[in-house]
Write a protein that holds these residues in place. Sequence first.
Motif, PDB file in Angstrom:
ATOM      1  N   ILE A  69      10.572  60.428 -54.328  1.00 58.14           N
ATOM      2  CA  ILE A  69      10.510  61.626 -55.178  1.00 58.14           C
ATOM      3  C   ILE A  69      11.396  62.670 -54.522  1.00 58.14           C
ATOM      4  CG2 ILE A  69       8.365  62.419 -54.051  1.00 58.14           C
ATOM      5  CD1 ILE A  69       7.664  63.842 -56.727  1.00 58.14           C
ATOM      6  N   VAL A  71      13.576  66.642 -55.265  1.00 62.26           N
ATOM      7  CA  VAL A  71      14.040  67.793 -56.043  1.00 62.26           C
ATOM      8  C   VAL A  71      15.177  68.393 -55.218  1.00 62.26           C
ATOM      9  CG1 VAL A  71      13.345  70.111 -56.808  1.00 62.26           C
ATOM     10  CG2 VAL A  71      11.736  68.198 -57.020  1.00 62.26           C
ATOM     11  N   ARG A  76      13.638  73.713 -55.194  1.00 63.13           N
ATOM     12  CA  ARG A  76      12.285  73.446 -54.646  1.00 63.13           C
ATOM     13  C   ARG A  76      11.366  74.661 -54.756  1.00 63.13           C
ATOM     14  NH1 ARG A  76      14.557  69.856 -49.618  1.00 63.13           N
ATOM     15  NH2 ARG A  76      15.453  68.284 -51.010  1.00 63.13           N
ATOM     16  N   ASN A  77      10.070  74.393 -54.637  1.00 60.34           N
ATOM     17  CA  ASN A  77       9.030  75.430 -54.693  1.00 60.34           C
ATOM     18  C   ASN A  77       8.988  76.148 -56.036  1.00 60.34           C
ATOM     19  OD1 ASN A  77       8.033  75.114 -51.996  1.00 60.34           O
ATOM     20  ND2 ASN A  77       9.994  75.970 -51.347  1.00 60.34           N
ATOM     21  N   GLU A  78       9.414  75.457 -57.062  1.00 61.50           N
ATOM     22  CA  GLU A  78       9.349  76.056 -58.406  1.00 61.50           C
ATOM     23  C   GLU A  78       8.498  75.201 -59.342  1.00 61.50           C
ATOM     24  OE1 GLU A  78      13.332  76.709 -59.791  1.00 61.50           O
ATOM     25  OE2 GLU A  78      13.830  77.979 -58.070  1.00 61.50           O
ATOM     26  N   GLY A  79       7.759  74.264 -58.781  1.00 65.42           N
ATOM     27  CA  GLY A  79       6.839  73.477 -59.603  1.00 65.42           C
ATOM     28  C   GLY A  79       7.432  72.200 -60.183  1.00 65.42           C
ATOM     29  N   GLY A  81       8.423  69.356 -58.530  1.00 67.44           N
ATOM     30  CA  GLY A  81       7.760  68.192 -57.923  1.00 67.44           C
ATOM     31  C   GLY A  81       6.383  67.992 -58.526  1.00 67.44           C
ATOM     32  N   ARG A  82       5.665  69.096 -58.716  1.00 65.07           N
ATOM     33  CA  ARG A  82       4.321  69.002 -59.317  1.00 65.07           C
ATOM     34  C   ARG A  82       4.404  68.457 -60.748  1.00 65.07           C
ATOM     35  NH1 ARG A  82      -0.351  70.557 -58.093  1.00 65.07           N
ATOM     36  NH2 ARG A  82       0.305  71.785 -56.287  1.00 65.07           N
ATOM     37  N   ASN A 106       6.966  65.965 -42.774  1.00 66.38           N
ATOM     38  CA  ASN A 106       7.295  66.386 -44.140  1.00 66.38           C
ATOM     39  C   ASN A 106       6.121  67.131 -44.779  1.00 66.38           C
ATOM     40  OD1 ASN A 106       8.337  66.694 -46.677  1.00 66.38           O
ATOM     41  ND2 ASN A 106       9.034  64.582 -46.887  1.00 66.38           N
ATOM     42  N   ALA A 108       5.950  69.615 -46.834  1.00 71.00           N
ATOM     43  CA  ALA A 108       6.004  69.904 -48.281  1.00 71.00           C
ATOM     44  C   ALA A 108       5.476  68.711 -49.074  1.00 71.00           C
ATOM     45  CB  ALA A 108       7.430  70.242 -48.698  1.00 71.00           C
ATOM     46  N   LEU A 112       2.092  68.390 -51.281  1.00 73.31           N
ATOM     47  CA  LEU A 112       2.142  68.004 -52.701  1.00 73.31           C
ATOM     48  C   LEU A 112       1.165  66.852 -52.965  1.00 73.31           C
ATOM     49  CD1 LEU A 112       3.623  68.074 -55.518  1.00 73.31           C
ATOM     50  CD2 LEU A 112       5.222  66.418 -54.559  1.00 73.31           C
ATOM     51  N   TYR A 113       1.240  65.820 -52.133  1.00 67.67           N
ATOM     52  CA  TYR A 113       0.402  64.630 -52.366  1.00 67.67           C
ATOM     53  C   TYR A 113      -1.090  64.982 -52.241  1.00 67.67           C
ATOM     54  CZ  TYR A 113       4.897  62.271 -51.584  1.00 67.67           C
ATOM     55  OH  TYR A 113       6.201  61.886 -51.647  1.00 67.67           O
TER      56      TYR A 113
HETATM   57  C1  LIG Z   1       8.458  67.073 -51.740  1.00 68.99           C
HETATM   58  C2  LIG Z   1       9.229  67.725 -52.884  1.00 68.99           C
HETATM   59  C3  LIG Z   1       9.576  66.677 -53.927  1.00 68.99           C
HETATM   60  C4  LIG Z   1       8.326  68.806 -53.533  1.00 68.99           C
HETATM   61  O1  LIG Z   1       8.974  69.268 -54.703  1.00 68.99           O
HETATM   62  P1  LIG Z   1       8.898  70.823 -55.146  1.00 68.99           P
HETATM   63  O2  LIG Z   1       9.471  70.902 -56.515  1.00 68.99           O
HETATM   64  O3  LIG Z   1       9.494  71.686 -54.111  1.00 68.99           O
HETATM   65  O4  LIG Z   1       7.320  71.012 -55.178  1.00 68.99           O
HETATM   66  P2  LIG Z   1       6.506  72.056 -56.079  1.00 68.99           P
HETATM   67  O5  LIG Z   1       7.233  73.362 -56.133  1.00 68.99           O
HETATM   68  O6  LIG Z   1       6.172  71.413 -57.381  1.00 68.99           O
HETATM   69  O7  LIG Z   1       5.192  72.227 -55.208  1.00 68.99           O
HETATM   70  C5  LIG Z   1       4.059  71.433 -55.470  1.00 68.99           C
HETATM   71  C6  LIG Z   1       3.100  71.489 -54.315  1.00 68.99           C
HETATM   72  O8  LIG Z   1       3.677  70.873 -53.168  1.00 68.99           O
HETATM   73  C7  LIG Z   1       3.177  71.517 -52.005  1.00 68.99           C
HETATM   74  N1  LIG Z   1       4.308  72.093 -51.278  1.00 68.99           N
HETATM   75  C8  LIG Z   1       5.561  72.298 -51.738  1.00 68.99           C
HETATM   76  N2  LIG Z   1       6.327  72.812 -50.759  1.00 68.99           N
HETATM   77  C9  LIG Z   1       5.523  72.925 -49.680  1.00 68.99           C
HETATM   78  C10 LIG Z   1       5.722  73.345 -48.348  1.00 68.99           C
HETATM   79  N3  LIG Z   1       6.931  73.781 -47.929  1.00 68.99           N
HETATM   80  N4  LIG Z   1       4.679  73.250 -47.470  1.00 68.99           N
HETATM   81  C11 LIG Z   1       3.471  72.810 -47.871  1.00 68.99           C
HETATM   82  N5  LIG Z   1       3.221  72.385 -49.141  1.00 68.99           N
HETATM   83  C12 LIG Z   1       4.224  72.437 -50.012  1.00 68.99           C
HETATM   84  C13 LIG Z   1       2.205  72.560 -52.458  1.00 68.99           C
HETATM   85  O9  LIG Z   1       0.919  71.976 -52.543  1.00 68.99           O
HETATM   86  C14 LIG Z   1       2.733  72.862 -53.845  1.00 68.99           C
HETATM   87  O10 LIG Z   1       1.777  73.367 -54.693  1.00 68.99           O
HETATM   88  P3  LIG Z   1       1.631  74.966 -54.900  1.00 68.99           P
HETATM   89  O11 LIG Z   1       2.988  75.479 -55.272  1.00 68.99           O
HETATM   90  O12 LIG Z   1       0.630  75.054 -55.997  1.00 68.99           O
HETATM   91  O13 LIG Z   1       1.173  75.490 -53.583  1.00 68.99           O
HETATM   92  C15 LIG Z   1      10.508  68.456 -52.366  1.00 68.99           C
HETATM   93  O14 LIG Z   1      10.160  69.278 -51.286  1.00 68.99           O
HETATM   94  C16 LIG Z   1      11.613  67.504 -51.927  1.00 68.99           C
HETATM   95  O15 LIG Z   1      12.421  67.049 -52.727  1.00 68.99           O
HETATM   96  N6  LIG Z   1      11.687  67.198 -50.601  1.00 68.99           N
HETATM   97  C17 LIG Z   1      12.749  66.329 -50.081  1.00 68.99           C
HETATM   98  C18 LIG Z   1      12.525  64.900 -50.491  1.00 68.99           C
HETATM   99  C19 LIG Z   1      11.216  64.374 -49.913  1.00 68.99           C
HETATM  100  O16 LIG Z   1      10.883  64.642 -48.765  1.00 68.99           O
HETATM  101  N7  LIG Z   1      10.476  63.606 -50.743  1.00 68.99           N
HETATM  102  C20 LIG Z   1       9.214  63.027 -50.329  1.00 68.99           C
HETATM  103  C21 LIG Z   1       9.421  61.755 -49.596  1.00 68.99           C
HETATM  104  S1  LIG Z   1       7.882  61.065 -49.021  1.00 68.99           S
END
Ligand SMILES: CC(C)(COP(=O)(O)OP(=O)(O)OC[C@H]1O[C@@H](n2cnc3c(N)ncnc32)[C@H](O)[C@@H]1OP(=O)(O)O)[C@@H](O)C(=O)NCCC(=O)NCCS
Length: 160
Positions: A69, A71, A76-79, A81-82, A106, A108, A112-113
């Motif tokens: 997965i 973004v 990032r941090n705009e929902g 991934g959620r 990791n 973030a 998320l998970y």
């Molecule tokens: C992991 C990833 C997909 C999250 O996508 P995102 O669009 O930034 O996530 P969202 O904005 O939808 O956040 C969803 C939830 O993730 C968690 N989250 C996101 N960023 C976070 C951070 N920096 N620290 C802790 N929790 C975090 C929170 O629970 C958040 O929910 P909230 O906004 O209600 O608090 C993104 O950070 C990414 O692409 N990372 C690089 C690739 C990667 O590492 N993939 C996973 C491989 S296992």
Amino acid sequence: MLIRPLVMIDLPDVLTIERESFPAPWSAGMFLLELDRADSLCLVGEAENKILGYVICSQLDLDWHLMNIAVPPAGRNEGIGRALMTALLEQLGADARLTLEVRPSNEAAIGLYKSFGFMLAGRRTRYYADTGEDALIMWRTEGTLRGSLEDVPNADGGAR
Ligand SMILES: CC(C)(COP(=O)(O)OP(=O)(O)OC[C@H]1O[C@@H](n2cnc3c(N)ncnc32)[C@H](O)[C@@H]1OP(=O)(O)O)[C@@H](O)C(=O)NCCC(=O)NCCS
């Protein structure tokens, strides 16, 4: 944002995001293998003809494995991934058991998970060849949604 199946024509954009997101990115061939499988679910988020993220999940034996997965850093941090996780879980259905591996660093992804009911269940030693990092194993099952690892195989909470 529209969430729809990932198709071959998305691959150049997906590969750009992949390379921005991982120290050891998947190759085009790895995405193609997943696209070819009957038992995989590959979704992208798209707005104004731009790919905003993707998620790849495959069924192995009875369980689903969240394989990838991402973004792009600027989105990032705009929902997004959620939203991708929500769509994936809706399409897999309520009975789906899911597992995945994630780097302990990791935060973030782990955040998320956990917010979707995944729990830490184990650890694979030196799983990532690029850094030698362990992988944390996470599961999302009927049990973990109640806060219990009772229905997770070989679960030890990943504490080792
Ligand atoms: C992991 C990833 C997909 C999250 O996508 P995102 O669009 O930034 O996530 P969202 O904005 O939808 O956040 C969803 C939830 O993730 C968690 N989250 C996101 N960023 C976070 C951070 N920096 N620290 C802790 N929790 C975090 C929170 O629970 C958040 O929910 P909230 O906004 O209600 O608090 C993104 O950070 C990414 O692409 N990372 C690089 C690739 C990667 O590492 N993939 C996973 C491989 S296992």
